[in-house]
Scaffold this motif. Structure first.
Motif, PDB file in Angstrom:
ATOM      1  N   SER A 232     -10.360  -0.078 -19.132  1.00  0.00           N
ATOM      2  CA  SER A 232      -9.379   0.789 -19.766  1.00  0.00           C
ATOM      3  C   SER A 232     -10.082   2.050 -20.271  1.00  0.00           C
ATOM      4  N   ALA A 233      -9.393   3.178 -20.128  1.00  0.00           N
ATOM      5  CA  ALA A 233     -10.004   4.441 -20.522  1.00  0.00           C
ATOM      6  C   ALA A 233      -9.477   4.921 -21.863  1.00  0.00           C
ATOM      7  N   ALA A 234     -10.340   5.514 -22.628  1.00  0.00           N
ATOM      8  CA  ALA A 234      -9.942   6.113 -23.900  1.00  0.00           C
ATOM      9  C   ALA A 234      -9.124   7.371 -23.626  1.00  0.00           C
TER      10      ALA A 234
ATOM     11  N   THR B  38      -2.289   8.390 -22.640  1.00  0.00           N
ATOM     12  CA  THR B  38      -1.128   7.833 -23.335  1.00  0.00           C
ATOM     13  C   THR B  38      -1.026   6.326 -23.223  1.00  0.00           C
ATOM     14  N   SER B  39      -1.891   5.726 -22.442  1.00  0.00           N
ATOM     15  CA  SER B  39      -1.711   4.300 -22.231  1.00  0.00           C
ATOM     16  C   SER B  39      -3.032   3.580 -22.201  1.00  0.00           C
ATOM     17  N   TYR B  40      -3.354   2.880 -23.292  1.00  0.00           N
ATOM     18  CA  TYR B  40      -4.572   2.083 -23.290  1.00  0.00           C
ATOM     19  C   TYR B  40      -4.384   0.814 -22.500  1.00  0.00           C
ATOM     20  N   GLY B  41      -3.147   0.451 -22.230  1.00  0.00           N
ATOM     21  CA  GLY B  41      -2.911  -0.765 -21.479  1.00  0.00           C
ATOM     22  C   GLY B  41      -2.899  -0.553 -19.986  1.00  0.00           C
ATOM     23  N   LYS B  42      -3.142   0.691 -19.559  1.00  0.00           N
ATOM     24  CA  LYS B  42      -3.213   0.968 -18.131  1.00  0.00           C
ATOM     25  C   LYS B  42      -4.588   0.513 -17.661  1.00  0.00           C
ATOM     26  N   LEU B  43      -4.635  -0.717 -17.175  1.00  0.00           N
ATOM     27  CA  LEU B  43      -5.901  -1.289 -16.766  1.00  0.00           C
ATOM     28  C   LEU B  43      -6.160  -1.026 -15.296  1.00  0.00           C
ATOM     29  N   THR B  44      -7.415  -0.766 -14.978  1.00  0.00           N
ATOM     30  CA  THR B  44      -7.844  -0.657 -13.594  1.00  0.00           C
ATOM     31  C   THR B  44      -8.601  -1.935 -13.260  1.00  0.00           C
ATOM     32  N   PHE B  45      -8.126  -2.655 -12.256  1.00  0.00           N
ATOM     33  CA  PHE B  45      -8.668  -3.965 -11.916  1.00  0.00           C
ATOM     34  C   PHE B  45      -9.598  -3.898 -10.714  1.00  0.00           C
TER      35      PHE B  45
ATOM     36  N   SER C   5       5.449  -2.900 -25.778  1.00  0.00           N
ATOM     37  CA  SER C   5       5.017  -2.331 -24.498  1.00  0.00           C
ATOM     38  C   SER C   5       5.212  -3.311 -23.359  1.00  0.00           C
ATOM     39  N   VAL C   6       5.711  -2.786 -22.246  1.00  0.00           N
ATOM     40  CA  VAL C   6       5.850  -3.570 -21.027  1.00  0.00           C
ATOM     41  C   VAL C   6       5.177  -2.806 -19.889  1.00  0.00           C
ATOM     42  N   TYR C   7       4.406  -3.530 -19.100  1.00  0.00           N
ATOM     43  CA  TYR C   7       3.691  -2.941 -17.971  1.00  0.00           C
ATOM     44  C   TYR C   7       4.116  -3.672 -16.697  1.00  0.00           C
ATOM     45  N   TRP C   8       4.153  -2.929 -15.602  1.00  0.00           N
ATOM     46  CA  TRP C   8       4.389  -3.531 -14.294  1.00  0.00           C
ATOM     47  C   TRP C   8       3.175  -3.283 -13.405  1.00  0.00           C
ATOM     48  N   TYR C   9       2.733  -4.349 -12.748  1.00  0.00           N
ATOM     49  CA  TYR C   9       1.604  -4.284 -11.823  1.00  0.00           C
ATOM     50  C   TYR C   9       2.020  -4.894 -10.494  1.00  0.00           C
ATOM     51  N   GLN C  10       1.410  -4.401  -9.429  1.00  0.00           N
ATOM     52  CA  GLN C  10       1.657  -4.929  -8.089  1.00  0.00           C
ATOM     53  C   GLN C  10       0.357  -5.488  -7.523  1.00  0.00           C
ATOM     54  N   GLN C  11       0.443  -6.673  -6.957  1.00  0.00           N
ATOM     55  CA  GLN C  11      -0.715  -7.239  -6.271  1.00  0.00           C
ATOM     56  C   GLN C  11      -0.335  -7.537  -4.834  1.00  0.00           C
TER      57      GLN C  11
ATOM     58  N   SER D  45       2.852  -7.610 -21.232  1.00  0.00           N
ATOM     59  CA  SER D  45       3.221  -6.955 -22.479  1.00  0.00           C
ATOM     60  C   SER D  45       2.028  -6.925 -23.421  1.00  0.00           C
ATOM     61  N   SER D  46       2.096  -6.040 -24.365  1.00  0.00           N
ATOM     62  CA  SER D  46       1.066  -5.958 -25.394  1.00  0.00           C
ATOM     63  C   SER D  46       1.724  -5.499 -26.680  1.00  0.00           C
ATOM     64  N   ALA D  47       0.994  -5.685 -27.764  1.00  0.00           N
ATOM     65  CA  ALA D  47       1.574  -5.422 -29.073  1.00  0.00           C
ATOM     66  C   ALA D  47       1.758  -3.941 -29.355  1.00  0.00           C
ATOM     67  N   THR D  48       0.775  -3.130 -28.941  1.00  0.00           N
ATOM     68  CA  THR D  48       0.865  -1.701 -29.232  1.00  0.00           C
ATOM     69  C   THR D  48       0.447  -0.918 -28.005  1.00  0.00           C
ATOM     70  N   SER D  49       0.681   0.355 -28.016  1.00  0.00           N
ATOM     71  CA  SER D  49       0.264   1.194 -26.895  1.00  0.00           C
ATOM     72  C   SER D  49      -0.779   2.214 -27.313  1.00  0.00           C
ATOM     73  N   GLY D  50      -1.135   2.233 -28.587  1.00  0.00           N
ATOM     74  CA  GLY D  50      -2.089   3.221 -29.057  1.00  0.00           C
ATOM     75  C   GLY D  50      -3.473   2.657 -29.180  1.00  0.00           C
ATOM     76  N   LEU D  51      -4.038   2.713 -30.376  1.00  0.00           N
ATOM     77  CA  LEU D  51      -5.400   2.242 -30.582  1.00  0.00           C
ATOM     78  C   LEU D  51      -5.461   0.734 -30.819  1.00  0.00           C
ATOM     79  N   GLY D  52      -4.349   0.089 -30.626  1.00  0.00           N
ATOM     80  CA  GLY D  52      -4.318  -1.363 -30.813  1.00  0.00           C
ATOM     81  C   GLY D  52      -4.851  -2.128 -29.629  1.00  0.00           C
ATOM     82  N   SER D  53      -4.356  -3.311 -29.487  1.00  0.00           N
ATOM     83  CA  SER D  53      -4.894  -4.209 -28.461  1.00  0.00           C
ATOM     84  C   SER D  53      -4.647  -3.687 -27.056  1.00  0.00           C
ATOM     85  N   ARG D  54      -5.658  -3.783 -26.225  1.00  0.00           N
ATOM     86  CA  ARG D  54      -5.492  -3.467 -24.800  1.00  0.00           C
ATOM     87  C   ARG D  54      -5.479  -4.755 -24.000  1.00  0.00           C
TER      88      ARG D  54
END
Lengths: 115, 115
Positions: free
Chosen positions: A93-95, A98-105, B31-37, B93-102
């Motif tokens: 995850s990049a600092a 707008t999205s810390y949850g945008k993970l690159t796998f 926060s909700v994220y969508w990923y494709q595999q 999903s995650s709790a926050t989208s900022g400096l919180g949990s990734r």
């Protein structure tokens, strides 16, 4: 452009021995790294993470090491157990932005632990 | 059980059709994220919503769209389906989208097969 690479598609170890899974990254903006475990027909499950301000994080049998200068991280599992057999994904995850949850796998490494 | 619920688990449809995948995040997660595999691929980030608003976009095709509703559940709409859209679609999903949990919590995924 694959920013997170797991160069070993598979790894086979004996029960009780150490499993070492490796991951390389190219993006210098990554500042948080995670490992996920995935069993068939299930979603990825968070395992352990590490911030770029640390070089080691330990949680029970799992330890993640980060070498920032080499842009390399590894996951050590000691001792390995048959139940650890799964696909392991490295993610980053990049600092900023707008999205810390945008993970690159990474592509994942299939770990098989033999009894 | 991650607490993230996805429906349907499996979906088979034909090219040119449209489908909707549904996701309920963990209780309290905004926060909700969508990923494709896709086959033999790592997870690719598609899109993120935070409390009803689009927060970040990845390599999501124009034929795909998503939204997050006031009750925080999310839907991913895939239209004009092509064979190459066959994949596992994960919601997280995650709790926050900022400096919180990734640390994202993933659902079990929806397996889409386009024939």
């Amino acid at each position: 452009d694959q920013q997170v690479k797991q160069n070993s598609p598979s790894l086979s170890v004996q029960e009780g021995r150490i499993s070492i899974l490796n991951c390389d990254y190219t993006n210098s903006m990554f500042d948080y790294f995670l490992w996920y475990k995935k069993y068939p027909a299930e979603g990825p499950t968070f395992l352990i993470s590490i911030s770029s301000i640390k070089d080691k994080n330990e949680d029970g049998r799992f330890t993640v090491f980060l070498n920032k200068s080499a842009k390399h991280l590894s996951l050590h599992i000691v001792p390995s157990q048959p139940g650890d057999s799964a696909v392991y994904f490295c993610a980053a995850s990049a600092a900023g932005g707008t999205s810390y949850g945008k993970l690159t796998f990474g592509q994942g490494t299939i770990l098989t632990v033999h009894p | 059980d991650s607490g993230v619920t996805q429906t349907p688990k499996h979906l088979i449809t034909a090219t040119g059709q449209r489908v909707t995948l549904r996701c309920s995040p963990r209780s309290g997660d905004l926060s909700v994220y969508w990923y494709q595999q896709s086959l033999d691929q790592g997870l690719q980030f598609l899109i993120q919503y935070y409390n009803g608003e689009e927060r970040a976009k990845g390599n999501i095709l124009e034929r795909f769209s998503a939204q997050q509703f006031p009750d925080l559940h999310s839907e991913l709409n895939l239209s004009s389906l092509e064979l190459g859209d066959s994949a596992l679609y994960f919601c997280a999903s995650s709790a926050t989208s900022g400096l919180g949990s990734r640390e994202l919590f993933f659902g079990e995924g929806s397996r889409l097969t386009v024939l």
